[in-house]
Design an enzyme around this catalytic site. Structure first.
Site, mmCIF file in Angstrom:
data_model
loop_
_atom_site.group_PDB
_atom_site.id
_atom_site.type_symbol
_atom_site.label_atom_id
_atom_site.label_comp_id
_atom_site.label_asym_id
_atom_site.label_seq_id
_atom_site.Cartn_x
_atom_site.Cartn_y
_atom_site.Cartn_z
ATOM 1 N N ASN A 193 0.835 -1.198 0.000
ATOM 2 C CA ASN A 193 0.000 0.000 0.000
ATOM 3 C C ASN A 193 0.867 1.245 0.000
ATOM 4 O O ASN A 193 2.040 1.211 0.386
ATOM 5 C CB ASN A 193 -0.928 0.020 1.224
ATOM 6 C CG ASN A 193 -0.188 0.238 2.524
ATOM 7 O OD1 ASN A 193 0.391 -0.689 3.080
ATOM 8 N ND2 ASN A 193 -0.208 1.468 3.024
ATOM 9 N N CYS A 194 0.275 2.351 -0.452
ATOM 10 C CA CYS A 194 0.904 3.660 -0.305
ATOM 11 C C CYS A 194 0.022 4.482 0.627
ATOM 12 O O CYS A 194 -0.614 3.920 1.523
ATOM 13 C CB CYS A 194 1.108 4.333 -1.668
ATOM 14 S SG CYS A 194 -0.410 4.626 -2.588
ATOM 15 N N ILE A 195 -0.085 5.780 0.443
ATOM 16 C CA ILE A 195 -0.838 6.619 1.376
ATOM 17 C C ILE A 195 -2.325 6.309 1.348
ATOM 18 O O ILE A 195 -2.988 6.252 2.385
ATOM 19 C CB ILE A 195 -0.614 8.107 1.072
ATOM 20 C CG1 ILE A 195 0.832 8.477 1.355
ATOM 21 C CG2 ILE A 195 -1.527 8.991 1.916
ATOM 22 C CD1 ILE A 195 1.153 9.918 1.093
ATOM 23 N N ARG A 207 -3.778 3.919 -1.303
ATOM 24 C CA ARG A 207 -4.138 2.839 -2.220
ATOM 25 C C ARG A 207 -3.519 1.508 -1.833
ATOM 26 O O ARG A 207 -2.397 1.447 -1.351
ATOM 27 C CB ARG A 207 -3.661 3.169 -3.641
ATOM 28 C CG ARG A 207 -3.925 4.555 -4.097
ATOM 29 C CD ARG A 207 -3.373 4.750 -5.498
ATOM 30 N NE ARG A 207 -3.156 6.164 -5.777
ATOM 31 C CZ ARG A 207 -2.769 6.647 -6.940
ATOM 32 N NH1 ARG A 207 -2.559 5.821 -7.940
ATOM 33 N NH2 ARG A 207 -2.590 7.929 -7.113
#
Length: 537
Positions: free
Chosen positions: A470-472, A474
């Site tokens: 995951n990122c911030i 998504r």
């Protein structure tokens, strides 16, 4: 990262993953910036004159302590990047990758110091000589300051060494040095050699970055607009972090002498000025690329777009999307996270998103032209108060609410017209909203507030997922068969959007709670696979 990677990643996917690794140091940088901003503003003479009670020794000790803590990220930013990149990119043994990142960065700078010493440049305390060769203290070592770019390149090399050697098998006599123990050993040798090459090749890198900075500077007041628009246009692809890092941390974002030190990058300059007691006010050339440029769109424009989408929804559907809009506005205004709103219209009206990107860029240029000087990274209400209001009228913070109000009206009118005139299917305008909502799982949500089993099922189950990260905002996944992914079911279970990067990679936009969703999904996948293994046995 969960699972194994079945497909070789493309260059595009690599840059997406690389940008994601920036988030760990940047998140700390944002927090430290707030600490530094509060501490430096409340310990300044101007604020104490205005509010004398803040001059109490105990309060001043607390504020100075906050400034010292906040300056940590600024002082050690390159090494944090060099640790975070192999940590984030490594598939296995992440702790070893991170440890090797620190070892490699330190050894690289020791090798640079050795080369400078053999050439007779060091030791010296002559400021002119040190500046001519760009020599600064790096981790207490006199070395060429390669900044964030050097740390990023070193981090990528160390990651590749980790992937190649963390499973190395040696003869029995040397077996102790095999496996994960070999990674920092090999890293020391390789980065020691690279350190000898840096004095020879780095001037060319510096020349290229400086050239990029001159191009941006030559664009005048349109430079911030190009940056702000470009950042928004790259966001759907997850590549905006590359552009942002170049401007924030390299010569492309400017170079300035602050408190006797040469500092590169817009954000680095701003934070150096925050922590320098001899600096009064902030550099307009640096802040024009920072928080202030986002504020018209983040504090005014996107809330206006959300209100327009709410008013354009079918009356019978408005109560169903109210929570979605409110949470999106809160995430945008308070947290500076815009994707929960942007992805509501990105896919149904790409042209509208392009206009949004241009208006965001225009906000950057407008703030620069007006002479506003509010720094940091997020463009939210916290940055407005901490780095604008608390630092006095010199920041011209009072112009931000005016600009935000104008952007609110423009976005609202533009979105309302476009949605009505072109019959855009923004949330709540579909005739089958009720059916979609009813198709969502009714099981009890987990700690994340999401029905993670339903989301996993919509992704084709644990067996269909090769990698999960995951990122911030998504989930980033690699799947075996894209045909097994049910986009409608994902959206019915509160996914904001789904981006199919290629035949095997996709991103599911969740929002601020994505880390909790990812952790729950990883745990669920692990238990599912363990159960399957037991049954198979």
């Amino acid at each position: 990262m969960t699972g194994k990677t079945a497909q070789k990643i493309t260059l595009w996917e690599f840059f997406q993953q690389l940008g994601k690794t920036f988030m760990l140091p940047v998140a700390l940088l944002s927090f430290c910036g707030i600490m530094l901003g509060i501490g430096s503003s409340l310990s300044s003479r101007d604020v104490i004159t205005l509010l004398p009670f803040l001059g109490h020794p105990i309060l001043q000790a607390i504020f100075i302590w906050m400034s010292k803590i906040g300056s940590f990220a600024f002082s050690f930013l390159p090494v944090m990047f060099c640790i975070a990149i192999p940590l984030g990119l490594a598939r296995e043994d992440k702790g070893v990758a991170a440890f090797s990142g620190f070892v490699g960065y330190a050894v690289m700078n020791l090798a640079v110091n050795f080369w400078l010493s053999t050439q007779g440049i060091l030791p010296t305390s002559d400021v002119a000589v040190l500046k001519a060769h760009n020599v600064q203290n790096v981790l207490g070592i006199q070395s060429i300051d390669t900044g964030i770019l050097g740390a990023v390149i070193a981090g990528i090399i160390i990651w590749r060494l980790h992937e190649r050697f963390h499973t190395l098998r040696l003869p029995d006599a040397l077996a102790f040095f095999g496996g994960t123990r070999s990674v920092p050993i090999v890293t020391s040798v390789v980065m020691g050699v690279i350190g000898l090459l840096i004095p020879l090749v780095w001037p060319w890198f510096a020349l290229g970055i400086s050239g990029l900075g001159h191009i941006i500077e030559s664009a005048g007041e349109f430079g911030p607009m190009i940056f702000g628009t470009g950042e928004r246009l790259l966001l759907p692809f997850g590549l905006q972090h590359i552009l942002v890092a170049l401007i924030r941390f390299t010569e492309a974002g400017g170079t300035m002498d602050v408190c006797g030190h040469t500092v590169n990058g817009a954000l680095t300059i701003f934070q150096a000025q925050l922590s320098c007691p001899d600096t009064h006010g902030f550099s307009e050339s640096a802040t024009r690329f920072l928080s202030q440029g986002k504020m018209p769109a983040f504090l005014g424009g996107l809330p206006g777009a959300a209100l327009a989408m709410y008013h354009c929804a079918r009356p019978e559907n408005r109560h169903k999307i109210k929570g979605l809009m409110i949470s999106g506005v809160i995430a945008c205004v308070v947290g500076g996270t815009t994707e929960p709103i942007e992805f509501l219209f990105l896919f149904v009206a790409p042209a509208l998103y392009l206009i949004h990107a241009l208006l965001t860029g225009l906000g950057f240029t407008t703030m620069a032209v007006l002479g506003v000087t509010i720094g940091n990274t997020d463009g939210n209400i916290i940055d407005f108060i901490v780095f604008g209001v608390l630092h006095g009228m010199a920041t011209k913070w009072y112009l931000v609410p005016l600009a935000a109000a104008i952007w609110f009206v423009v976005y609202y009118a533009l979105f309302r017209f476009a949605i009505k005139h072109f019959n855009l299917k923004t949330p709540g305008r579909e005739a089958d909203v009720t059916d979609s909502a009813e198709s969502a799982s009714t099981s009890t949500p987990g700690k994340s507030g999401y029905d993670v089993p339903a989301l996993l099922n919509a992704l084709g189950g644990a067996a269909n997922i090769d990698t999960l990260d995951n990122c911030i905002t998504r989930l980033r996944l690699s799947v075996k068969e894209m045909s097994r992914v049910n986009v409608d079911a994902l959206k019915a279970n509160r996914a904001i959007g789904v981006i199919k990067v290629n035949d095997h990679n996709l991103q599911v936009v969740i929002g601020p709670q994505v880390q909790s969703v990812k952790d729950e999904m990883a745990q669920l996948m692990s238990s599912t696979r363990e159960t399957a293994a037991v049954d198979a046995g």
